[in-house]
Design a protein around this motif. Structure first.
Motif, short mmCIF file in Angstrom:
data_model
loop_
_atom_site.label_atom_id
_atom_site.label_comp_id
_atom_site.label_asym_id
_atom_site.label_seq_id
_atom_site.Cartn_x
_atom_site.Cartn_y
_atom_site.Cartn_z
N LYS A 3 0.84 -1.35 -0.21
CA LYS A 3 0.20 0.18 0.18
C LYS A 3 0.97 1.09 0.13
O LYS A 3 1.93 1.42 0.81
CB LYS A 3 -0.89 -0.22 1.26
CG LYS A 3 -1.88 -1.06 1.05
CD LYS A 3 -2.82 -0.83 2.25
CE LYS A 3 -2.31 -1.26 3.50
NZ LYS A 3 -3.33 -1.05 4.84
N HIS A 299 -8.61 -7.34 6.43
CA HIS A 299 -8.45 -6.08 5.86
C HIS A 299 -9.26 -5.63 4.60
O HIS A 299 -9.22 -5.13 3.87
CB HIS A 299 -7.00 -6.18 5.31
CG HIS A 299 -5.94 -5.93 6.27
ND1 HIS A 299 -5.24 -7.35 6.67
CD2 HIS A 299 -5.40 -5.18 7.18
CE1 HIS A 299 -4.47 -7.00 7.65
NE2 HIS A 299 -4.67 -5.67 7.79
N SER A 301 -12.06 -4.31 4.55
CA SER A 301 -12.60 -2.94 4.22
C SER A 301 -11.52 -1.92 3.39
O SER A 301 -12.08 -1.16 2.74
CB SER A 301 -12.90 -2.14 5.49
OG SER A 301 -13.63 -2.65 6.31
N ASP A 302 -10.25 -2.45 3.42
CA ASP A 302 -9.55 -1.83 2.56
C ASP A 302 -9.88 -1.87 0.77
O ASP A 302 -9.18 -1.32 0.30
CB ASP A 302 -7.89 -2.36 2.59
CG ASP A 302 -7.39 -1.92 4.04
OD1 ASP A 302 -7.90 -1.14 4.69
OD2 ASP A 302 -6.40 -2.66 4.47
N THR A 306 -10.76 4.05 2.67
CA THR A 306 -9.41 4.23 3.29
C THR A 306 -9.51 4.43 4.75
O THR A 306 -8.41 4.35 5.64
CB THR A 306 -8.89 5.85 2.85
OG1 THR A 306 -9.45 6.80 3.07
CG2 THR A 306 -8.39 5.31 1.39
N PRO A 313 -7.72 2.17 -2.26
CA PRO A 313 -8.56 0.96 -1.99
C PRO A 313 -8.74 0.26 -2.93
O PRO A 313 -8.82 0.60 -4.27
CB PRO A 313 -10.15 1.86 -1.61
CG PRO A 313 -9.68 3.02 -1.32
CD PRO A 313 -8.61 3.48 -1.90
#
Length: 605
Positions: A3, A299, A301-302, A306, A313
């Motif tokens: 990321k 993870h 929701s990533d 953000t 995302p």
């Protein structure tokens, strides 16, 4: 790749100064303007700058309004007294995709390829412009003085975008002309509309060629090293294969088969071709040749937002995304990713349809209407699929995270019972649920609406696994078939069940083709609901959008018992979407239909 903070706000600057100059120069030209071969097409740097405007033609569907108005299917219902596209579709008004362009990401007054904004882009005008630009580039490839790798990269991107824009158009409007040459501004328009499957064959040719030209990972190319580690959003072989499979699966789906041949069932031949393309893609994932893989559920929701973090995302699961444009709603109380306010009734305008929420099964993997599932109607939110808790806010869930003034403390936990402070029967929470899939729980007045950025993928790997499962099932006839010498449909679906910790598909569903297809339909709702226009297009292509079950939008009414459990639960019908057979396709603009006789209107309009 990790990321990173690289968020593209220009048109994918490839070699910063020179490419940006080349790209900017052509943003201001009219679609039919001549381009000097000594400028745009002479070398890779300039040609890539010309090509990258195509990325900026891809609409960002989430930024058109602040009301989740890109969702046109059965996932949501809006507050009352407003005019949003989903509401107009509920009223049976398919024309509103263009007459209300301010609320529709499908249309805009004209094309817009500005790399700095996603707000004013429309799929219809941008697609035609993008097709023209791709054809202009392909017509001038012979002028490119570059290495073979560089030539392949440019050609592969041009072919992909020509196919992608055609595919998006035909998804909503059916078969259209396939334009593969630069049309003369003074020439007579007479290209006939093709059947859906005829058009899909042209799309497939371009996507197959693009897949053969493009790299699996731009970081592993000499040209891609100029932006090493920052190639997340570039078109790759994986992207082209993903859309090759999707194009074939759609062509083989009941709606598209019916419109082309009159046969309202799956076409096994197209489904087998789809399975082959998806298998080719997934084998690249298995071999770790690509950075694309399923994200771990911790993870999850990533993939969507953000929560104040500094990354794009979607990584590492995104197969195709639009560019990251500047977003006016980041951290905005009225943005589509900010739905909670005081009393948890804030700037958001949508609530999850209670009928749609029934798709979320139990933790053991069974649907709630299976007698063996263990679903308790008196304790309906217990032991559900983990994605239920990730996506949906239910009564009693904690929303406020930080400290709150004494008079606001009661808002810490959602109260969605009848008369509860989190429920407004004309606005947010009107169905007894709130949506949290796209929203950090700190998006509320008390926690201060963090600078959250919402960015959804057009295609991600989970979608590919499910499309593969469907293609093999319908092409080869069994949930246990290995199809193109690869995974069984059962194993593909269970990849996603295993990822989130839900139970695998039950053997009674695996043994029955129709029941397994039902599980695919339900799995796609749980995994992909509230994202892009996946659900709307799924229900249409399966010829299910006219079924009452998928037209009804409901609420659950309940009181709270002393122990906090819901009692006196009743489902209440809010609206039944008006839907005729003509609504399976959107109408074409009258101004475009009148251009020439063979460009006819869709049936029923």
């Amino acid at each position: 790749m990790q990321k990173h903070s690289y968020i593209i706000t220009t048109c994918f600057v490839f070699i910063a100064a020179t490419a940006m100059t080349g790209c900017k120069r052509y943003l201001d030209r009219a679609p039919g303007a001549d381009v000097s071969s000594t400028d745009a097409f002479v070398n890779f740097t300039n040609f890539q700058g010309f090509t990258e405007e195509l990325y900026s033609c891809v609409p960002e569907f989430t930024s058109k309004t602040w009301a989740c108005d890109w969702l046109l299917g059965d996932e949501i219902i809006h507050k009352t007294g407003v005019t949003w596209l989903n509401e107009q579709f509920d009223n049976g008004d398919s024309w509103s995709w263009t007459t209300g362009e301010w609320i529709s990401w499908l249309d805009a007054p004209t094309y817009n390829s500005d790399p700095g904004t996603g707000f004013s882009k429309g799929l219809w005008p941008n697609s035609w412009y993008g097709i023209h630009k791709a054809n202009l580039g392909l017509a001038n490839l012979d002028k490119l003085n570059a290495t073979q790798e560089e030539k392949d990269l440019v050609k592969g991107q041009l072919l992909f975008f020509r196919a992608w824009f055609h595919f998006e158009l035909m998804t909503y409007w059916g078969g259209l002309p396939y334009i593969d040459t630069v049309l003369s501004s003074g020439g007579k328009l007479q290209l006939p509309r093709l059947s859906y499957q005829e058009m899909a064959n042209h799309v497939a040719d371009d996507l197959r060629a693009a897949a053969d030209l493009l790299p699996v990972d731009w970081d592993n190319t000499d040209a891609g090293k100029a932006t090493l580690g920052k190639n997340q959003l570039r078109i790759t072989k994986v992207t082209a294969l993903g859309y090759l499979g999707k194009n074939y699966l759609y062509a083989g789906s009941p709606l598209m088969n019916r419109s082309s041949t009159g046969n309202a069932s799956f076409d096994a031949g197209y489904c087998k071709k789809a399975a082959d393309a998806f298998a080719e893609l997934l084998k690249l994932v298995d071999s770790h040749a690509t950075w694309i893989k399923l994200i771990d559920f911790a993870h999850y929701s990533d993939l969507f937002y953000t929560n104040g973090g500094n990354f794009i995302p979607g990584y590492p699961e995104a197969v195709f995304q639009n560019p990251v444009y500047s977003s006016w709603f980041a951290g905005c109380p009225w943005g589509p990713s900010s739905i909670f306010g005081e009393g948890n009734i804030g700037g958001g305008y949508v609530s999850p349809n209670a009928r749609f929420v029934e798709n979320y099964g139990m933790a053991n993997g069974l649907p709630i209407d299976d007698s063996a599932s263990g679903f308790d109607p008196n304790d309906p939110w217990a032991n559900r699929d983990p994605r239920f808790y990730h996506d949906i806010v239910t009564d009693g869930n904690q929303i406020i995270k930080g400290s709150a003034p004494a008079d606001k403390e009661k808002y810490r936990y959602a109260n969605l019972s009848i008369g509860g402070y989190s429920r407004d029967n004309t606005s947010i929470g009107r169905t007894g649920y709130l949506l949290r899939k796209l929203t950090p729980m700190t998006a509320n007045n008390i926690d201060g609406f963090p600078n959250n950025y919402l960015h959804l993928s057009y295609m991600r790997l989970a979608d590919v696994y499910l499309m593969y499962a469907e293609a093999v099932l319908q092409g080869y006839g069994s949930a246990t078939s290995t199809g193109p010498n690869y995974l069984t449909p059962e194993a593909a679906v269970n990849k996603l069940r295993d990822r989130c910790g839900a139970g695998q598909v039950g053997p009674q569903y695996v043994a029955d083709k129709d029941r397994f297809m039902g599980e695919i339909i339900r799995e796609r709702a749980m995994e992909l609901g509230f994202e892009e226009e996946i659900r709307y297009n799924d229900l249409r292509r399966w010829l299910l959008a006219g079924t009452v079950k998928y037209r009804e939008k409901t609420a659950i009414d309940f009181d709270r018992a002393a122990d906090g459990k819901p009692i006196n639960i009743k489902e209440r019908l809010l609206i039944t979407r008006k839907f005729d057979d003509k609504n399976y396709w959107l109408p074409l603009k009258i101004s475009d239909v009148n251009l020439y006789p063979s460009f006819g209107q869709n049936p029923g309009y």
